[in-house]
Design an enzyme around this catalytic site. Structure first.
Site, PDB file in Angstrom:
ATOM      1  CG  ASP A 185      -0.314   0.313  -4.728  1.00 29.00           C
ATOM      2  OD1 ASP A 185      -0.612   0.888  -3.663  1.00 29.00           O
ATOM      3  OD2 ASP A 185       0.785  -0.235  -4.926  1.00 29.00           O
ATOM      4  CG  ASP A 196      -1.570   2.207   0.486  1.00 30.89           C
ATOM      5  OD1 ASP A 196      -1.768   1.002   0.723  1.00 30.89           O
ATOM      6  OD2 ASP A 196      -0.428   2.704   0.398  1.00 30.89           O
ATOM      7  CD  GLU A 197      -2.235  -3.333  -1.444  1.00 32.41           C
ATOM      8  OE1 GLU A 197      -2.053  -3.726  -2.613  1.00 32.41           O
ATOM      9  OE2 GLU A 197      -1.521  -3.673  -0.487  1.00 32.41           O
TER      10      GLU A 197
END
Length: 369
Positions: free
Chosen positions: A12, A109-110
Site C-alpha cells: 500500500d 496505489d495498492e
C-alpha cells in the site's frame, strides 16, 4: 512438494497522491498540505488525501476544505493531478513486476502479490525490504503486510504506516488484531461499526467472542457476520488472480433528481430504490460482484464516486446494501444533490464461482446442490 500455506504481500503506497505532489514540488515536504478541494473550496470542496504532517492536526481524506481550515488555518491545498497519479501508479506496478508477475492490482496505489514460490530463495522480510527500497528510489514510500491470506495481508499493511513491514501469522491474531477497535476490520464501514457498537461490540475481541454471536447477527446479518469472522480466522481467500479483473465489468443505475435534494433521509430512500433495482439485475442475470460503488453529483455538477471492494465475490443483499449505505455516508456532506447512482463492479457469472467447502458452509452447500 506443494506448499499448503501461501505467502501474500499487500503493498500500500503511503499517502500516494501527497507523495506524488512532493515529487513534483519538493518544497511541500516541509509543509502542512492536502490534496483535492474541487472548484468550490469553501462549500463543497473535499480533500482527496492529506500529508502525514497534516494528519497530525486531524486533517484527513473525505474532509471538506472548510473543516480542514478550521483545524489548521495555514493548510496548503494543491489540486488533483490525475495524469501524474496515473503515471506514478504505472511506475509502481512496473517496479513490482521486477520481483514477480503474480500481482493483483487492487487500486491505483495498492496491490496483492503471491510470493509463495519466491520465498524458496528469499526471506519474506528481506524481500519486502527490497521492494520498499526499489519503490523509494522513485520516492514512493509503501507499507507492506505479509500474511497467509489477502484479508490478513491487508490488515497487516494497515498496522504500521508509513514505511512499515508487518508479518501477521495465524498464531498471532489474538495478540495483534483482537485488541483493535472493530472499525479497523477491513470491510466494516462507519455505519456497520455504529450498528455493532449499539450491541456493545467495540473491539475485534468482542466480535470474535462466541457469546456475542446472536447479538452481532441481529445487528448486521448472518452472512456479514460469518464473512468477517472467517476473514479474521484466516479462512478467507489466498488466491491472487492475475487476469480475471484486468478489464472490470460493472452494472449500475443512477437517477437525476427532478430537483436538488439535500435531505439525508430522502436521499437514502432514493439510494435504496436504486440499489434494489441494480441488485435485482445482479440476481436475475445470476452474477456475483466484488465491488460496490456509489456516485453523487451536486448542484454544481461536481461528481464524487467511492468504491469498496471485497476479497471474494458475492451477491448477498445485506452485505452489499450496508456497504452502499456506508459509502453514501462517507460521500454525503449535507449539500444539494442532483444525481445519485449505485453500481457493482468486478462482475463474474455465478457459474464461475467456486466456494471452498468448510465447516461453516457445508450444510448450505449441500442444500444448494
Amino acid at each position: 512438494m506443494k506448499k499448503t500455506t501461501k505467502v501474500i504481500f499487500h503493498i500500500d503506497l503511503n499517502a500516494f497522491y501527497a507523495s506524488v505532489e512532493m515529487i513534483l514540488d519538493p518544497h511541500l515536504k516541509e509543509k502542512v498540505f492536502a490534496v483535492g478541494g474541487g472548484t468550490n473550496y469553501f462549500r463543497s470542496g473535499v480533500l482527496t488525501t492529506a500529508s502525514y504532517k497534516a494528519r497530525k492536526y486531524g486533517i484527513r481524506s473525505g474532509m471538506t476544505v472548510f473543516e480542514a481550515y478550521q483545524k489548521y488555518p495555514n493548510l496548503i491545498i494543491v489540486p488533483n493531478k490525475r495524469r501524474e497519479y496515473q503515471k506514478y501508479s504505472k511506475l509502481f506496478f512496473k517496479t513490482l513486476k521486477t520481483f514477480t508477475t503474480h500481482i493483483y492490482q487492487a487500486s491505483i496505489d495498492e496491490a496483492y502479490l503471491d510470493v509463495t514460490d519466491i520465498i524458496d530463495f528469499e526471506n519474506p522480510l528481506l524481500l519486502a525490504k527490497a521492494m520498499q527500497e526499489a519503490l523509494l528510489k522513485h520516492q514512493l514510500p509503501a507499507s507492506i503486510g505479509i500474511a497467509p491470506t489477502l484479508f490478513l495481508a491487508k490488515m497487516a499493511s494497515d498496522l504500521k504506516k508509513p514505511l512499515g513491514i508487518t508479518i501477521l501469522r495465524k498464531r498471532d491474531l489474538k495478540t495483534v488484531l483482537y485488541p483493535l477497535p472493530v472499525g479497523e476490520v477491513h470491510g466494516i464501514g462507519v455505519k456497520t461499526e455504529e450498528r455493532l457498537k449499539t450491541v456493545n461490540i467495540n473491539t475485534i475481541a468482542d466480535f470474535m467472542n462466541p457469546k456475542n454471536k446472536e447479538a452481532i447477527i441481529k445487528a448486521i446479518g448472518e452472512n456479514a457476520y460469518w464473512a468477517s469472522k472467517n476473514d479474521l480466522l484466516g479462512k478467507s481467500s489466498d488466491f491472487v488472480d492475475v487476469h480475471k479483473y484486468e478489464i472490470p465489468q460493472s452494472i449500475s443505475n443512477e437517477n437525476t433528481l427532478s430537483f436538488d435534494l439535500d435531505n439525508r433521509d430522502l436521499l437514502k430512500i432514493e439510494l435504496a430504490e436504486i440499489f434494489n433495482k441494480t441488485h435485482q439485475r445482479l440476481k436475475k442475470e445470476k452474477l456475483l460482484c466484488r465491488s460496490v460503488f456509489v456516485k453523487l453529483r451536486n448542484n454544481l455538477f461536481e461528481t464524487k464516486t467511492k468504491t469498496k471492494s471485497f476479497l471474494k465475490e458475492t451477491a448477498d443483499y445485506e452485505l452489499l446494501y450496508h456497504t452502499a449505505e456506508d459509502l453514501f455516508e462517507e460521500l454525503f456532506i449535507e449539500e444539494p444533490i442532483r444525481l445519485i447512482g449505485v453500481g457493482f463492479a468486478n462482475i463474474i457469472p455465478l457459474s464461475d464461482f467456486k466456494e471452498e467447502r468448510t465447516l461453516f458452509n457445508y450444510q448450505r452447500l449441500d442444500q444448494e446442490t
